[in-house]
Write a protein that holds these residues in place. Structure first.
Motif, PDB file in Angstrom:
ATOM      1  N   THR A  84       0.386  -1.217   0.279  1.00 18.38           N
ATOM      2  CA  THR A  84      -0.851  -0.126   0.229  1.00 18.38           C
ATOM      3  C   THR A  84       0.505   1.042   0.196  1.00 18.38           C
ATOM      4  O   THR A  84       1.081   1.267   0.912  1.00 18.38           O
ATOM      5  CB  THR A  84      -1.044   0.443   1.201  1.00 18.38           C
ATOM      6  OG1 THR A  84      -1.713  -1.929   1.266  1.00 18.38           O
ATOM      7  CG2 THR A  84      -1.953   1.187   1.481  1.00 18.38           C
ATOM      8  N   LYS A 131      -1.677   3.495  -5.842  1.00 16.17           N
ATOM      9  CA  LYS A 131      -2.119   3.252  -4.348  1.00 16.17           C
ATOM     10  C   LYS A 131      -1.860   1.729  -3.907  1.00 16.17           C
ATOM     11  O   LYS A 131      -1.799   1.787  -2.570  1.00 16.17           O
ATOM     12  CB  LYS A 131      -3.852   3.339  -4.735  1.00 16.17           C
ATOM     13  CG  LYS A 131      -4.932   3.284  -3.299  1.00 16.17           C
ATOM     14  CD  LYS A 131      -6.207   3.198  -3.500  1.00 16.17           C
ATOM     15  CE  LYS A 131      -6.856   4.490  -3.446  1.00 16.17           C
ATOM     16  NZ  LYS A 131      -7.818   4.521  -3.522  1.00 16.17           N
ATOM     17  N   LYS A 132      -2.000   1.190  -5.005  1.00 20.08           N
ATOM     18  CA  LYS A 132      -1.555  -0.449  -3.653  1.00 20.08           C
ATOM     19  C   LYS A 132      -1.085  -0.764  -5.591  1.00 20.08           C
ATOM     20  O   LYS A 132      -1.279  -0.957  -6.689  1.00 20.08           O
ATOM     21  CB  LYS A 132      -2.744  -0.973  -3.293  1.00 20.08           C
ATOM     22  CG  LYS A 132      -2.658  -2.514  -2.659  1.00 20.08           C
ATOM     23  CD  LYS A 132      -3.680  -2.917  -2.094  1.00 20.08           C
ATOM     24  CE  LYS A 132      -4.023  -3.390  -1.436  1.00 20.08           C
ATOM     25  NZ  LYS A 132      -5.032  -3.684  -0.572  1.00 20.08           N
TER      26      LYS A 132
END
Length: 137
Positions: A84, A131-132
């Motif tokens: 993350t 974001k991830k």
């Protein structure tokens, strides 16, 4: 007079020749870094766009690298479940969830790029725009 003219031409042409190097460089949209190990990953960007990829890497490497304290850590993708990415002012933090369910927090170099190959072509994104990243192996 001829010598000064020659130097003038060279000085005039150098910026153009250097610019051509960046145009013909390896960072083109149709190429991505080739890695020894091939990982499947799913990238989720800041706009929640999900992009599944083959041949995933970060900066052409199959590990995540960052600082923890004064040390530099590298964690191979084999051990990673997902990462993350969290912006922190001018910095970027990566919260790495390992397959053994442990978590590591690293300070990342925000200038890096993630790469992969999609069903329709290649994929590149700055890690600050992520974001991830989910490692699917």
């Amino acid at each position: 007079m001829d010598r000064r003219y020659g130097y003038g031409v060279i000085i005039f042409l150098v910026p153009f020749l250097l610019a051509m190097g960046s145009i013909t460089g390896n960072d083109t949209p149709d190429t991505i870094p080739v890695t020894e190990q091939k990982f499947r990953a799913t990238f989720v960007d800041e706009m929640d766009i999900v992009t599944p990829c083959l041949e995933a890497s970060i900066n052409g490497k199959t590990y995540i690298e960052g600082k923890k304290g004064r040390g530099v850590y590298t964690i191979p993708f084999e051990q990673v479940e997902h990462i993350t990415f969290l912006s922190q002012g001018e910095g970027l933090k990566g919260v790495v969830r390992l397959k053994n369910k442990d978590t590591e927090e690293l300070i990342l170099d925000g200038t890096g790029k993630a790469y992969g190959r999609t069903a329709h072509g290649t994929f590149q994104i700055g890690i600050t725009d992520l974001k991830k990243m989910i490692i699917n192996e």
